[in-house]
Each structure stands twice: as C-alpha cells, then as structure tokens.
Motif scaffolding. Structure first.
Motif, mmCIF file in Angstrom:
data_model
loop_
_atom_site.group_PDB
_atom_site.id
_atom_site.type_symbol
_atom_site.label_atom_id
_atom_site.label_comp_id
_atom_site.label_asym_id
_atom_site.label_seq_id
_atom_site.Cartn_x
_atom_site.Cartn_y
_atom_site.Cartn_z
ATOM 1 N N ILE A 55 1.000 -1.281 0.045
ATOM 2 C CA ILE A 55 0.013 -0.109 -0.021
ATOM 3 C C ILE A 55 1.068 1.352 0.110
ATOM 4 O O ILE A 55 1.817 1.320 0.904
ATOM 5 N N ARG A 56 0.622 2.064 -0.895
ATOM 6 C CA ARG A 56 1.456 3.245 -1.201
ATOM 7 C C ARG A 56 0.955 4.475 -0.349
ATOM 8 O O ARG A 56 0.046 4.492 0.057
ATOM 9 N N ARG A 57 1.974 5.379 -0.029
ATOM 10 C CA ARG A 57 1.711 6.627 0.837
ATOM 11 C C ARG A 57 0.749 7.567 0.056
ATOM 12 O O ARG A 57 0.890 7.616 -1.221
ATOM 13 N N GLY A 58 -0.243 8.000 0.813
ATOM 14 C CA GLY A 58 -1.196 8.373 0.203
ATOM 15 C C GLY A 58 -2.674 7.742 -0.122
ATOM 16 O O GLY A 58 -3.690 8.385 -0.401
ATOM 17 N N GLU A 59 -2.208 6.361 -0.412
ATOM 18 C CA GLU A 59 -3.261 5.564 -0.854
ATOM 19 C C GLU A 59 -4.370 5.285 0.300
ATOM 20 O O GLU A 59 -4.141 5.517 1.414
ATOM 21 N N LEU A 60 -5.476 5.236 -0.075
ATOM 22 C CA LEU A 60 -6.698 5.077 0.642
ATOM 23 C C LEU A 60 -7.007 3.698 1.089
ATOM 24 O O LEU A 60 -6.990 2.736 0.329
ATOM 25 N N VAL A 61 -7.227 3.452 2.441
ATOM 26 C CA VAL A 61 -7.416 2.057 3.023
ATOM 27 C C VAL A 61 -8.618 2.155 3.929
ATOM 28 O O VAL A 61 -8.638 2.853 5.066
ATOM 29 N N GLY A 62 -9.786 1.109 3.553
ATOM 30 C CA GLY A 62 -10.902 1.021 4.363
ATOM 31 C C GLY A 62 -10.438 -0.126 5.405
ATOM 32 O O GLY A 62 -9.700 -0.907 5.314
ATOM 33 N N ILE A 63 -11.403 0.307 6.742
ATOM 34 C CA ILE A 63 -11.231 -0.650 7.723
ATOM 35 C C ILE A 63 -12.487 -0.975 8.201
ATOM 36 O O ILE A 63 -13.417 0.068 8.764
#
Length: 492
Positions: A55-63
C-alpha cells in the motif's frame, strides 16, 4: 504554499512513547487492558503490515472491524505508514460498502473476523481484501509525512444521497485535537467512556486522538447499549463521557433514584440538536455539567464547545483556538450585525482539503465552510443554533440523506413520486418520514411494504418511521417539491 508542519502521526507517536514511559494504560474493556507501551508496538506492527501489503503513501485504505485495540492500532498504523485510512460501517453490508469504496477510490479493505462480512462477497465486488492482522514484530514509520498530507477520510452523503469522502489532513486533525484539549482540559488523570462508533468523526477525532495525546485511559465499548452504560459507569469510573442526545435519553431509565457517579466531572454532547429541557434532565440525572459542542465533518469535528467549568445551557459554546466562526446573511457575503442571527460559516486550518467521490459543488467558498445552519452569538462569544437551512435529517446523531431514501422508495413500480423529510422525535431528535404519491391511488400499496423495501437495502436507521400516501406532492413557485410545506404538515 505546502504545509510542512509536524504530522498527526508523529505527534501521536511522541505522546504515546512518553505515556508508555510513565506506565500508563491506554485501553480498558471486556477484552482486557492495553498499556500505552503495548499500543505503541501494535501501531508500529500495523504500519509495517501496511508497507508489506504494497500500500503506497497517500493511498486510501478502508477498515471494517469491530471497535477494539486491534482496529484502532490498524487505523493509526495505516496513518503512520503514510497511507490514508477510513473506518467503514460494517453493518451496511458488502454491497453498500463496495459502492462507497468505489465512489471515493478506496481499493484496499482491512477486514477482521468479527463483522460477519464475507471476504468472498467483497472480493467479488472488486475490493482487495486483507485480513486485519499486524506483522509479528517489525515496525515502520514514514517520517516524511507533513501536515498537508492526507490523514484520514470520513464517509458522508449529505443531502445528495451519493457517497463521498471528506478528506482530512494531518493539520486538520492537529487543529481539532489541540482546540478540544484546551477547552476540555483532559489530562492523564482522565478516563473516557467511548460510546460512539468509529466511523463517526467524533468517535475518532475527539474520543481517540484527543485522550491518547493527553495520556488518558479509554474504556472501549463495542457498541452503545443503553442498558449497559450505567454498569460501565459504576465498574470503570470514567471521568467523562461523550455521546449524542439520543444516547443520554436512552440511559435515563436505567439511572436509579439516589444514583451518584463521583468519578464523573462532565458529559459531552454534540452531533445533533438538544433542547434546554433535555439538557437540564441529563444534568440532573448524572449530577455533572453537560458540555454541548458544535461542528461538521467538513471542519474535522468540533468548532465550538462549552468549557466544562463555564457551560451555558442553550448554547454550543465558544470558538476553539485557531478556528474562525462567523455569521453571514444567507446567500451573501455580508456579515450580520452583532447579536443578530445568520448562517454559520467556519474558517481556519480545520477545514477539510476537499471531497472525494460524488460531483458536487464544494461547501467551502472563499475560505469559508457554508454550514447551512443558522446561529447567533451572545455578547460573551457563546454561539446558539437558531435553525437549519439544509435538508439533512439528524437521527440520533447520524446524518441521513433524504435523497438516498427517496431513491430506494422510487424503485417500487407503484411509486410515482416521493419526498422524505425529518419529523421531530422526543427520543431521536428527528426521524425520517415519507410522503408518497402512487401512479394509481387505488392500487392499495401498504406503507409496510415500502418500509421493508428500504430496510432490505439500507441500514435500519433510514427506514421511514411513517409513510403517508398523498394524491400529489406540494410544489413551490419554481416547481420544486415544497419540503417546508411537508414539514409544516408534521408540525416540524
């Protein structure tokens, strides 16, 4: 000019390390206590896992996860790795989660095994699903993050019904946290009873970030259950609680005559309107000041708040440090005269960086967030909310989009047109009610059938409390459905 100030992650890491050295406890609850030292290691491991997943810097990640130390560690760890996390509401189901994520460009989802969601169903929707698991022992911190970088996203639909994301920067989070800390005076001696969901801005910004910076302890409850809260107050002795008016209303039947809560020093309340009568009842029941606040997700969380030692009933308090709140004549750039009512507009470094998702005109114009709310300042700078010029229904602190409900009702082949408005409710503040016109009024469509249609497709909070069949919806002079007339028919 870019914002190169210290990131929220860096500030939190420094604070947590200091509290760990002082041997303080971060979380308490049914799953056991978690020290600040353990929390720090958990965040580091989740940050390392973020990098290992590519997962790259600034990428959106849902939890999508139940409330607990692990989901909180995953959220803060994702942020510490330079990515941009967002909690999603697991109860809305896989299809709705996927729709929201696609709408704002979230491709990765961290999923724990306690939500009841199917990993396969989410994967079929095109979502890259990862188990919510930290690496065994490694750590990672992106020390290149600055204040202007994306820190988190909040899902909202507003009045359009289309999912969009509120993007908050590290500076946004810092501005909110330092202002709330100053107003409330939270210290390591405090203990917060955490009742709000994590997908709500208050559940993260004011009930995680603020107490963790201060070194306070947080009592984690998986979900709000009114019948259990009084037991938590007696067992865990919190010094303050944050909730919405509906929560406190539902707690009242469980407060026994003569009950005392000596550990409490104040209650916090926000996210929905509260009457003076409610305010006074809550203070009488719990024996401490009720601190009412005001804010929007688009301004991070909180912009005004009553200080615990100087609260004024009927107001939402004074403006937090580094934020600006001014009143304007609606639809103009003309400020109102002192003491007059006007549209509340918010400015300063707590304003979101923008929306993701649905194409819509942004509410920030010339550096001011146009809230759609009406208010008045008294001579001492305390703000009172005097009305609302937007259509969003606030049910128990949750913002409901009328358009979203209308869109589902309109899918029924018998429905010609419909309109949803908010009706005042003694318990929830407002509830949605629907007015429906049929193609054939003689069709005999039952209101219960339409309610079940909404319940099957949306969360239960969106189900209209009442559906009224009408021959036609009223319209105003320009041919638009007259929501004012419909609300007036309800006495709202």
């Amino acid at each position: 000019m870019s914002d190169t100030t210290m990131s929220m992650s860096h500030l939190l890491r420094e604070a947590i390390n200091g509290h760990a050295k002082a041997r303080r406890t971060a979380f308490l609850g049914s799953s056991g206590d978690v020290t600040y030292a353990e929390l720090g290691r958990l965040i580091d491991r989740h940050a390392a896992a973020t990098r290992e997943r590519g997962i790259r810097r600034g990428e959106l990640v849902g939890i999508a996860a139940v409330k607990g130390a692990d989901s909180i560690g995953a959220f803060l760890g994702t942020m510490q790795a330079g990515a941009c996390p967002c909690f999603v509401e697991p109860r809305i189901g896989a299809r709705a989660i996927a729709e929201r994520m696609r709408a704002v460009g979230v491709r990765h989802l961290l999923l724990d095994g306690h939500t009841g969601l199917s990993r396969e169903a989410l994967a079929e929707e095109g979502i890259s699903v990862h188990a919510l698991a930290a690496t065994p022992s490694s750590s990672y911190a992106d020390d290149g993050i600055t204040g202007g970088d994306r820190a988190m996203v909040l899902f909202t639909s507003g009045s359009t019904g289309r999912p969009k994301g509120v993007v908050l920067s590290h500076t946004n989070l810092r501005t909110n946290a330092t202002g709330v800390l100053e107003h409330t005076g939270v210290t390591p001696a405090d203990r917060l009873l955490h009742l709000m969901p994590l997908h709500h801005t208050n559940g993260v910004n004011n009930q995680l970030i603020v107490p963790l910076l201060a070194g306070a302890s947080i009592v984690l409850t998986e979900r709000f259950r009114a019948e259990e809260v009084i037991g938590h107050l007696r067992r865990h002795s919190p010094t303050y609680v944050t909730g919405v008016p509906t929560m406190y209303s539902r707690m009242l039947p469980y407060v026994r005559a003569g009950d005392a809560f000596p550990s409490l020093r104040f209650l916090r309340c926000g996210s929905a309107p509260i009457t003076v009568a409610q305010h006074e009842r809550f203070e009488e029941a719990f024996g401490v000041p009720l601190v009412v606040s005001y804010g929007l997700s688009e301004a991070t969380c909180t912009s005004t708040m009553n200080p615990p030692g100087a609260r004024r009933v009927g107001t939402v308090g004074t403006v937090l440090r580094d934020q600006r709140v001014r009143l304007f004549h609606p639809g103009t750039d003309r400020p109102v005269a002192p003491g007059a009512s006007g549209e509340i507009r918010i400015g300063g470094p707590a304003l979101m960086t923008g929306y993701l998702g649905a194409e819509t005109d942004g509410p920030i114009v010339d550096g001011w967030l146009r809230t759609g709310d009406l208010g008045r300042f008294d001579s001492d700078g305390y703000l009172s909310i005097t009305g609302r010029i937007k259509d969003v229904i606030i049910r128990g602190g949750e913002n409901l989009s009328p358009a979203l409900i209308e869109g589902e009702l309109a899918t029924h082949p018998a429905v010609r047109e419909c309109c949803v408005v908010g009706r005042p409710d003694a318990d929830l503040g407002e509830v949605p009610v629907a007015f429906v016109a049929l193609h054939d009024p003689r069709a005999g469509l039952a209101a219960e059938e339409l309610q079940e249609l909404v319940r099957a497709r949306l969360s239960h909070v969106y189900v209209p409390a009442e559906i009224t069949m009408v021959d036609a919806l009223p319209v105003n002079g320009v041919g638009k459905v007259d929501r004012v007339a419909l609300r007036a028919a309800l006495g709202g």
